[in-house]
Design a protein around this motif. Sequence first.
Motif, PDB file in Angstrom:
ATOM      1  N   LEU A  15      13.436  -4.215  31.434  1.00 52.19           N
ATOM      2  CA  LEU A  15      12.646  -4.036  30.224  1.00 52.19           C
ATOM      3  C   LEU A  15      13.557  -3.664  29.051  1.00 52.19           C
ATOM      4  CD1 LEU A  15       9.707  -3.893  29.116  1.00 52.19           C
ATOM      5  CD2 LEU A  15       9.738  -1.447  29.683  1.00 52.19           C
ATOM      6  N   VAL A  16      13.554  -4.496  28.010  1.00 57.13           N
ATOM      7  CA  VAL A  16      14.337  -4.241  26.799  1.00 57.13           C
ATOM      8  C   VAL A  16      13.422  -3.557  25.788  1.00 57.13           C
ATOM      9  CG1 VAL A  16      15.687  -5.268  24.931  1.00 57.13           C
ATOM     10  CG2 VAL A  16      15.794  -6.246  27.237  1.00 57.13           C
ATOM     11  N   GLY A  29      14.282  -1.563  35.740  1.00 60.17           N
ATOM     12  CA  GLY A  29      15.253  -0.856  34.925  1.00 60.17           C
ATOM     13  C   GLY A  29      14.965  -1.085  33.454  1.00 60.17           C
ATOM     14  N   VAL A  30      15.663  -0.325  32.610  1.00 60.07           N
ATOM     15  CA  VAL A  30      15.427  -0.350  31.170  1.00 60.07           C
ATOM     16  C   VAL A  30      16.747  -0.505  30.429  1.00 60.07           C
ATOM     17  CG1 VAL A  30      14.636   1.031  29.193  1.00 60.07           C
ATOM     18  CG2 VAL A  30      13.327   1.051  31.325  1.00 60.07           C
ATOM     19  N   ILE A  65      16.148 -12.098  38.069  1.00 60.96           N
ATOM     20  CA  ILE A  65      15.595 -10.969  37.323  1.00 60.96           C
ATOM     21  C   ILE A  65      14.949 -11.504  36.060  1.00 60.96           C
ATOM     22  CG2 ILE A  65      17.682 -10.465  35.947  1.00 60.96           C
ATOM     23  CD1 ILE A  65      17.042  -7.440  36.577  1.00 60.96           C
ATOM     24  N   ILE A  66      13.893 -10.841  35.604  1.00 62.36           N
ATOM     25  CA  ILE A  66      13.218 -11.193  34.360  1.00 62.36           C
ATOM     26  C   ILE A  66      13.657 -10.226  33.271  1.00 62.36           C
ATOM     27  CG2 ILE A  66      10.969 -11.198  33.185  1.00 62.36           C
ATOM     28  CD1 ILE A  66       9.735 -12.241  35.766  1.00 62.36           C
ATOM     29  N   ILE A  67      13.936 -10.762  32.084  1.00 59.72           N
ATOM     30  CA  ILE A  67      14.202  -9.933  30.919  1.00 59.72           C
ATOM     31  C   ILE A  67      12.924  -9.907  30.092  1.00 59.72           C
ATOM     32  CG2 ILE A  67      15.708  -9.516  28.946  1.00 59.72           C
ATOM     33  CD1 ILE A  67      17.175  -9.581  31.648  1.00 59.72           C
ATOM     34  N   GLY A  68      12.262  -8.745  30.050  1.00 61.29           N
ATOM     35  CA  GLY A  68      10.987  -8.616  29.361  1.00 61.29           C
ATOM     36  C   GLY A  68      11.047  -7.573  28.263  1.00 61.29           C
ATOM     37  N   ALA A  69       9.991  -7.512  27.461  1.00 59.32           N
ATOM     38  CA  ALA A  69       9.925  -6.576  26.341  1.00 59.32           C
ATOM     39  C   ALA A  69       8.472  -6.436  25.907  1.00 59.32           C
ATOM     40  CB  ALA A  69      10.784  -7.071  25.172  1.00 59.32           C
ATOM     41  N   GLY A 122       5.684 -10.780  24.536  1.00 54.51           N
ATOM     42  CA  GLY A 122       5.664  -9.608  25.391  1.00 54.51           C
ATOM     43  C   GLY A 122       5.492 -10.007  26.847  1.00 54.51           C
ATOM     44  N   LEU A 123       5.920  -9.137  27.741  1.00 50.05           N
ATOM     45  CA  LEU A 123       5.924  -9.445  29.172  1.00 50.05           C
ATOM     46  C   LEU A 123       4.554  -9.869  29.691  1.00 50.05           C
ATOM     47  CD1 LEU A 123       7.516  -9.353  31.901  1.00 50.05           C
ATOM     48  CD2 LEU A 123       6.762  -6.965  32.101  1.00 50.05           C
ATOM     49  N   PHE A 124       3.494  -9.255  29.189  1.00 44.38           N
ATOM     50  CA  PHE A 124       2.143  -9.527  29.693  1.00 44.38           C
ATOM     51  C   PHE A 124       1.340 -10.460  28.787  1.00 44.38           C
ATOM     52  CE2 PHE A 124       3.330  -5.260  31.220  1.00 44.38           C
ATOM     53  CZ  PHE A 124       3.259  -5.466  32.585  1.00 44.38           C
ATOM     54  N   ASP A 125       1.976 -11.037  27.779  1.00 43.63           N
ATOM     55  CA  ASP A 125       1.252 -11.856  26.809  1.00 43.63           C
ATOM     56  C   ASP A 125       0.994 -13.258  27.349  1.00 43.63           C
ATOM     57  OD1 ASP A 125       1.142  -9.840  24.932  1.00 43.63           O
ATOM     58  OD2 ASP A 125       3.036 -10.405  23.992  1.00 43.63           O
ATOM     59  N   GLY A 126      -0.292 -13.579  27.488  1.00 52.09           N
ATOM     60  CA  GLY A 126      -0.724 -14.901  27.921  1.00 52.09           C
ATOM     61  C   GLY A 126      -2.122 -15.125  27.395  1.00 52.09           C
TER      62      GLY A 126
END
Length: 438
Positions: free
Chosen positions: A120-121, A149-150, A6-10, A92-96
């Motif tokens: 998602l945190v 999930g959140v 699982i990925i922990i993203g924010a 952030g999850l989409f930051d690249g």
Amino acid sequence: MSARAIIIGAPRSGSGKTSVTIGILRALARRRIRVRGAKSGPDYIDPGFHEAATGLSGVNLDSWAMAPGLLNALAGNAAADTDFVVLESAMGLFDGIPGTPGRSGAASDLAALYGIPTLLVLDVSGQSTTVAAVAKGFATYRPDVRIAGVVLNRLGSERHRKLCTEAVESLGLPVVGAIQRDPTLTMPERHLGLVQAGEHDDLMAFIDRMADMVERSLDLDAVMRLAEPLMPSGGDFAAALPPPGQRIAVAQDKAFTFIYPHVANHWRAAGAEIVPFSPLANEAPDSNCDVCWLPGGYPELHTGKLAAAANFRAGMAAFARTKPVHGECGGFMVLGEALEDADGTTHRMLGLLGHATSFAKRKMHLGYRQARLLSDCPLGSAGTVIRGHEFHYAQTIVAGNDQPLADLADGQGAPLGPSGCRRGHVSGTFFHAIARGD
């Protein structure tokens, strides 16, 4: 059998990803589950906490810096001998960065590539039902990235929790955690990020507090049910940095800590021996080693002690007369003539290269880097392209007259000019090498 992941993203840094990740890792380890931490993008510090929480070496998975074969090989190794992998997103999850699809360096690349769901945190301080709009944006932004999930972080009251939970769950997203605001759980930071794991006076007590928080605030069984198998294919280590010698002397103490786990692990797997020594303890590299490596770290916090380390200085000079020496970032600073600390005091360094650096007037240098080597060195042979990154606040105040080591470009290929220094057997750069280019 492969691990589940699982990925922990924010949405951003500072949302609480690291605390949640460390807490989950430690809570699972306390259940006697074999769990490993991973980190997207270039980060030295978080994998140290991951390893302390689990007892297993962490790993960086970087979709920009690592060729697909290397990325798959490292992900496959991470999953092969564990039951569960928790992958912490950088920023952030989409930051690249813009560029080749799937190779931005963002954690979302890994989510899409391997089908890993994201937990998602969300820092909900200062808002309530608006959190649902944020969650919906994340859930719909990329169809190939699934928000499973959140976790609501920094809640102010039970009423606050109820409002946020009902708003998010009306979207069909489960809320599997609700963490009350607690300033005592804040992780200490300094200029390059979190204070390193090895610098905490009582590290395991600190990590266990994170696990207690997770066990109190998250439905850990629900989190585990959200995970999916991590099953990469087609991996190889062709793009890994080869060991620069059979026996590698590596500076290793509170001033020199920044070496990627995947780099050191590959050197060992290829048959090389890593021989640590401590400059802060006035130790010199073992003269029987083939090459000396000074990693990055925080030498600017230990300038006086390094300047007074006469045995270290003499040993480095003797080693460099006949054998290769390479320094990255902090190591590069120490190889120079002098280093000015934050108070403006100048300290003599090794003088094996001619430049001088300063930490008195800080300026952030941050970003991915592509370096084409201009001569042979421990990073590779002339003409080799190395992918890596740069993150430092120090500035060069005296350039010296050494030869440049590489032609540098940013992550999108824009030229940045000559970089690093080379003199005899000694070389150094401000950028950190991650892998060979492709």
